[in-house]
Write an enzyme that holds these catalytic residues in place. Structure first.
Site, PDB file in Angstrom:
ATOM      1  N   SER A 153      -4.900   3.809  -0.440  1.00 21.65           N
ATOM      2  CA  SER A 153      -4.218   2.898  -1.367  1.00 21.65           C
ATOM      3  C   SER A 153      -5.003   2.810  -2.672  1.00 21.65           C
ATOM      4  O   SER A 153      -6.245   2.827  -2.647  1.00 21.65           O
ATOM      5  CB  SER A 153      -4.129   1.506  -0.753  1.00 21.65           C
ATOM      6  OG  SER A 153      -3.742   0.572  -1.734  1.00 21.65           O
ATOM      7  N   TYR A 166      -8.639  -4.834   3.317  1.00 26.22           N
ATOM      8  CA  TYR A 166      -7.714  -3.711   3.100  1.00 26.22           C
ATOM      9  C   TYR A 166      -8.391  -2.595   2.284  1.00 26.22           C
ATOM     10  O   TYR A 166      -8.293  -1.407   2.617  1.00 26.22           O
ATOM     11  CB  TYR A 166      -6.492  -4.267   2.370  1.00 26.22           C
ATOM     12  CG  TYR A 166      -5.362  -3.323   2.127  1.00 26.22           C
ATOM     13  CD1 TYR A 166      -4.478  -2.983   3.149  1.00 26.22           C
ATOM     14  CD2 TYR A 166      -5.128  -2.801   0.852  1.00 26.22           C
ATOM     15  CE1 TYR A 166      -3.410  -2.134   2.906  1.00 26.22           C
ATOM     16  CE2 TYR A 166      -4.059  -1.958   0.606  1.00 26.22           C
ATOM     17  CZ  TYR A 166      -3.206  -1.628   1.638  1.00 26.22           C
ATOM     18  OH  TYR A 166      -2.146  -0.794   1.394  1.00 26.22           O
ATOM     19  N   LYS A 170      -9.089   1.248   3.321  1.00 23.97           N
ATOM     20  CA  LYS A 170      -8.428   2.328   2.575  1.00 23.97           C
ATOM     21  C   LYS A 170      -9.436   3.289   1.939  1.00 23.97           C
ATOM     22  O   LYS A 170      -9.160   4.483   1.826  1.00 23.97           O
ATOM     23  CB  LYS A 170      -7.490   1.733   1.521  1.00 23.97           C
ATOM     24  CG  LYS A 170      -6.277   0.991   2.114  1.00 23.97           C
ATOM     25  CD  LYS A 170      -5.500   1.855   3.096  1.00 23.97           C
ATOM     26  CE  LYS A 170      -4.093   1.348   3.332  1.00 23.97           C
ATOM     27  NZ  LYS A 170      -3.394   2.150   4.365  1.00 23.97           N
TER      28      LYS A 170
END
Ligand code: NAD
Length: 300
Positions: A153, A166, A170
């Protein structure tokens, strides 16, 4: 122009009950792949479970004349990951393509982020990609063919407020992808990662609503499908993709600063501009190459 086909290929797409994964599964199936549609069927934060979303995508694929089987297991457990790959082997006899796409969000500012919020997100994105790839790895090695696409991401590559969990997962996937590329090279296993932008339930309250129509999941899937195709020879790469735009993302190193004498804190201060220099940038193919400038300095 010849069409890219996946006849005879078996693809596993995790988190394919909604959003990007659903589109990847539909596209691969429409081009001849047999697809395992995995989805745990929980909400955006990973709560709950339902076999419904995966089953619905399978029915859609079959209605369109394709072949698919549903799997409702959790990518984040070793048993779940094994069962996902076993579904491919039991139903279609093998696995060729693994699209690690399943994901959840538990955003919080770092000050307020709990251990559970950190671990839960790492478990699905990072551990899940490891577990599913690991379950597939021996099959890919033995047959001398594999295509793995991991879902990173931009938030991980560049950092984003409220996403320490997150972003960690990622960016971790970038190192994971590059290492699988090295270890898979002699078995014709290519591993690459995407950093997508698309309008899904994960992002519908995060992205500008004006762009919803232009940020369709169908603007991400073509890259995933290409990376999963046997004609793709690239490995260990990361691409950002969305809204019709694709670009390669590089991990690069500046020219740096080096001296023969023992380095002091003052040396660092006095050469800070050179240390931060960004021209020219070098993209190394492996850690051995990256050691090159240091070895040159040590031996000169
Ligand atoms: P989505 O919520 O629509 O899809 C994610 C899917 O993963 C859901 O169907 C969910 O049920 C499934 N899932 C969650 N946990 C699972 C588990 N433990 N096991 C199996 N399935 C599970 O979101 P999306 O936007 O389509 O996201 C797909 C991937 O793309 C995610 O990895 C996400 O982080 C990544 N991503 C998306 C964007 C974007 O702009 N949409 C941007 C960057 C990265």
């Amino acid at each position: 122009m010849s069409e890219l086909r996946y006849d005879g290929r078996v693809a596993v797409v995790t988190g394919a009950g909604h959003g990007l994964g659903r589109q990847h599964a539909l596209e691969l199936a429409s081009r001849g792949a047999k697809v395992v549609v995995n989805d745990l069927g929980g909400d955006r934060s990973g709560s709950g479970a339902s076999a419904g979303p995966a089953q619905e995508v399978v029915e859609e694929i079959k209605k369109n004349g394709g072949e698919a089987v549903a799997n409702p297991d959790n990518v984040a457990t070793p048993e779940g990951a094994q069962a996902i790959i076993q579904t491919a082997v039991d139903t279609f006899g093998k696995v060729d393509i693994v699209i690690n796409n399943a994901g959840i969000l538990r955003d919080k500012s770092f000050k307020n982020m709990s251990v559970e919020e950190f671990d839960g997100v790492i478990a699905v994105h990072l551990r899940g990609s490891f577990l599913v790839s690991s379950a597939a790895w021996s099959h890919l090695r033995e047959q001398g063919f594999g295509r793995i696409v991991n879902t990173s991401s931009p938030a991980g590559l560049f950092g984003n407020f409220g996403q320490a969990n997150y972003a960690t997962a990622k960016m971790g996937l970038v190192g994971f992808t590059k290492t699988l590329a090295h270890e898979g090279a002699k078995y014709n296993i290519k591993a690459n990662a995407i950093a997508p932008v698309a309008w899904t339930r994960m992002t519908e309250d995060l992205l500008p609503a004006d762009f919803a129509d232009k940020l369709g999941v169908d603007q991400v899937t073509p890259l995933v499908a290409f990376l999963a195709h046997e004609s793709n020879e690239d490995s260990g790469q990361v691409y950002t993709v969305g809204g019709g735009r694709i670009a390669k993302i590089f991990v690069a190193e500046g020219p740096g600063y080096g001296q023969k004498e023992t380095l002091s804190v003052e040396d660092v201060r006095d050469n800070w501009a050179a240390i931060n220099g960004d021209s020219p940038l070098t993209v190394f193919k492996n850690v051995g190459e990256q050691m090159g400038p240091l070895i040159t300095q040590l031996t000169s």
